[in-house]
Design a protein around this motif. Structure first.
Motif, PDB file in Angstrom:
ATOM      1  N   TYR A  23       0.839  -1.210   0.000  1.00 17.53           N
ATOM      2  CA  TYR A  23       0.000   0.000   0.000  1.00 17.53           C
ATOM      3  C   TYR A  23       0.865   1.248   0.000  1.00 17.53           C
ATOM      4  CZ  TYR A  23      -2.941   3.624   2.127  1.00 17.53           C
ATOM      5  OH  TYR A  23      -3.584   4.788   2.413  1.00 17.53           O
ATOM      6  N   ASP A  67      -0.185   2.693  -3.280  1.00 22.34           N
ATOM      7  CA  ASP A  67      -1.490   3.121  -2.793  1.00 22.34           C
ATOM      8  C   ASP A  67      -2.469   1.949  -2.770  1.00 22.34           C
ATOM      9  OD1 ASP A  67      -0.878   5.710  -2.181  1.00 22.34           O
ATOM     10  OD2 ASP A  67      -1.107   6.350  -4.255  1.00 22.34           O
ATOM     11  N   ARG A  68      -3.755   2.259  -2.872  1.00 25.44           N
ATOM     12  CA  ARG A  68      -4.765   1.232  -2.667  1.00 25.44           C
ATOM     13  C   ARG A  68      -4.601  -0.020  -3.540  1.00 25.44           C
ATOM     14  NH1 ARG A  68     -10.740   3.397  -2.194  1.00 25.44           N
ATOM     15  NH2 ARG A  68      -9.512   5.183  -1.558  1.00 25.44           N
TER      16      ARG A  68
END
Lengths: 466, 155
Positions: free
Chosen positions: A197, A201-202
């Motif tokens: 993450y 990121d997501r």
């Protein structure tokens, strides 16, 4: 002709964006390529990459506040007020065109005394992604800590009822041990998920989580080191797939389908075919090696057991050493198990002591983990050291190995014996010489704590003097 | 959402401040915004003036964007004022201001969505046809409808 630029105004609410729109509009009208970064109160948007800056012929700054220009080193800069950019856009662009054509136009040079180079905005390149691995590990560890604390403390409490108490189904110790064990089992998946993450990121979460779960299901499990590798691979995969240029029709499917599907499959396959085989081979080799060694010097054997336990804290090497001690119990040989227990308590206790000795070297979250590590260490739960080893493996692991090796070697030298497979200080009554046993653990703990703080101190002082 | 920040009743056309001065124009704007923002008019005026001191928000082309940042605001608001006569705003091009887009925003910045909306609105404002429409719309309803349509379009 390529133009890049930055706009920023004192409040960053309206004029920053008006200026960016005007430059973009005017430059596009003239057939130029243009990209304008806005630094407003929403934060930096439309951020310029190092590659785009390198390719640009000229940089236009429409700023009413001072902005960090270090990223434009070696470029031609045309600086104008926000008002000029909005109202005299054509003149500003004329100046930019003239600057781009003028071979004698001065190139921007960063002043040497400009000490604050840290502020440089970093481009989203693969190299920078790798450079920030320590930060990614920290992120992963910070999300893992609550699981270690919750799981570890519940397991430790279950031991307090007696080492066999959790075996009685339906009893309180049974539930404490079971729930604690489940919290422990997601520790590595969580760490891997949030390492990924931090990198991507997501989109990193799905492949990272799955890589971490594979780690826990493999036999032998690659342990937390495998979790770190899995998290990093997942982060890289998601990061790279995110970068792929997709046709517009597919772009919407990227975050929900394409990135998770391909990154998870890719990382999963890597875990099974690249990470798992060496772990199995390592475990087999270590088992053979340790068995051969048991014919030699007892002190060396104890030291090796200790070092192995501390090496990967629940990973394949640790498991070999632990199972070796437990396996010999069945044969009526009780000394290696005592060495294993005395040294296995060292990693968590050493990190607990280290955070107490020098608070400056640890983050607030680490200092809190240090407190729970006392209980985990005393209960022979080496996982209490994982948050520290995960965040800074190169300094923490060698330090822990040295202290654990000393404790293991000492235990063999004193001919300590133990017949319990687990339990830490809660099975002290079963050790033949309890005080000497405590001494072994204490000496190992102090050595590891001093060593790790020494190694971290070098890095810390370097950071300070910069 | 733009509809939370800009409501039909926040559009005021044909406004006549007590005089042509900036102070009177801001006082009028504050008085109109006060009931909706739930903030005292005098406090709003003070906040608007504070921003003008940092540099005029009269950005030329008859447009000004006064901002006020106030504490404990429930809902950020955008209000639009069209003056019957030009206001002397110390604008950058020296021209009187006919149109003011007043922004009332919270000082504590919890949520950035309103800033994103303002950024989008700001980008529209530099297009002459957008400004022309704001200056010429005949009724408050028409003006409101035009802005909302422009803002909700994906431009």
């Amino acid at each position: 002709m390529k133009i890049v630029g930055v706009t920023a105004c004192p409040t960053g609410i309206a004029h920053t964006y008006m200026a960016a729109e005007k430059i973009t509009e005017e430059a596009t009208k003239r057939g130029f390529e243009v990209k304008i970064e806005t630094r407003g109160s929403v934060g930096i948007e439309n951020q310029l990459t190092a590659e785009e800056i390198r390719a640009a012929d000229v940089v236009v700054l429409g700023v009413g506040v001072s902005v960090d220009k270090s990223m434009f080193s070696g470029k031609k800069i045309v600086e104008a007020s926000v008002a000029d950019v909005i109202h005299n856009t054509d003149k500003v662009i004329d100046l930019a065109v003239a600057a781009a054509a003028d071979t004698n136009y001065p190139l921007y040079e960063e002043k040497q005394d400009d000490g604050n180079r840290q502020l440089k905005t970093e481009a989203d390149t693969f190299l920078n992604l790798l450079k920030k691995i320590p930060k990614h590990l920290m992120t992963g560890v910070s999300y893992m800590i609550p699981f270690v604390a919750a799981g570890g403390i519940m397991i430790a409490i279950s031991f307090m009822f007696g080492i066999e108490a959790s075996g009685v189904e339906g009893s309180l110790p049974y539930y404490l041990n079971t729930i604690g064990g489940i919290a422990f089992s997601v520790m590595i998946p969580i760490m891997a998920a949030f390492i990924a993450y931090s990198m991507a990121d997501r989109p990193g979460i799905a492949p990272g989580m799955v890589a971490g779960l594979i780690v826990t299901q493999l036999d032998p499990s690659p342990g937390f080191l495998g979790g770190i590798i899995g998290g990093l691979l997942a982060g890289m995969a998601a990061w790279a797939i995110k970068k792929l240029k997709m046709p517009k029709a597919l772009a919407g499917l990227m975050p929900v389908l394409i990135i998770p599907l391909f990154s998870t499959f890719l990382v999963g396959i890597l875990m099974y075919f690249v990470i798992a085989p060496p772990c199995a081979a390592l475990q087999a080799a270590m088992t053979g090696w340790l068995t051969n060694m048991s014919n030699g010097s007892g002190i060396l054997l104890g030291a090796v057991i200790g070092a192995m336990l501390a090496f990967d804290l629940g990973g394949p090497v640790n498991k070999v050493a632990y199972m070796f001690g437990v396996g010999l119990l069945a044969e009526g040989i009780f000394e290696p198990q005592a060495a294993s227990m005395a040294s296995g308590m060292v990693p968590s206790l050493a990190m607990a002591l280290a955070t107490l000795l020098n608070k400056d070297l640890y983050t607030p979250a680490e200092r809190e983990s240090g407190k729970t590590a006392w209980l985990l260490g005393a209960s022979f739960i080496a996982e209490g050291a994982i948050p520290f080893a995960g965040a800074d493996p190169l300094r923490v692991i060698p330090s822990l190995m040295v202290g654990s090796a000393v404790a293991g070697g000492m235990a063999m030298a004193f001919h300590l014996t133990l017949q319990a497979p687990h339990g830490g200080i809660f099975v002290m009554g079963l050790v033949n010489k309890p005080l000497l046993f405590l001494l072994c653990t204490a000496v190992g703990t102090v050595i590891s704590a001093l060593l790790v703080n020494f190694l971290k101190g070098i890095k810390y002082r370097k950071g300070q003097s910069k | 959402m733009i509809r939370d920040m800009l409501k039909p009743e926040y559009i005021f056309i044909g406004q006549k401040p007590a005089s042509h001065t900036l102070a009177d124009a801001l006082a009028l704007i504050s008085e109109r915004c006060s009931p909706y923002a739930g903030v005292k008019a005098t406090a709003l005026t003070k906040a608007f003036l504070a921003r003008e001191k940092m540099g005029s928000t009269g950005f030329g082309e008859q447009l000004a964007i006064p901002h006020a940042k106030v504490r404990k605001l429930k809902q950020p608001m955008i209000a639009l004022f069209r003056f019957t006569e030009g206001v002397d705003w110390n604008a950058m091009d020296g021209q009187p201001v006919k149109l003011a887009i007043a922004l009332v925003m919270p000082k504590e910045d919890k949520d950035n969505t309103h800033l994103t909306i303002l950024a989008k609105l700001s980008r529209r404002l530099v297009h002459p046809e957008f400004m022309e429409a704001l200056l010429s719309a005949e009724t408050e309803e028409a003006l409101y409808k035009y802005i909302i349509e422009e803002m909700e379009e994906n431009k």
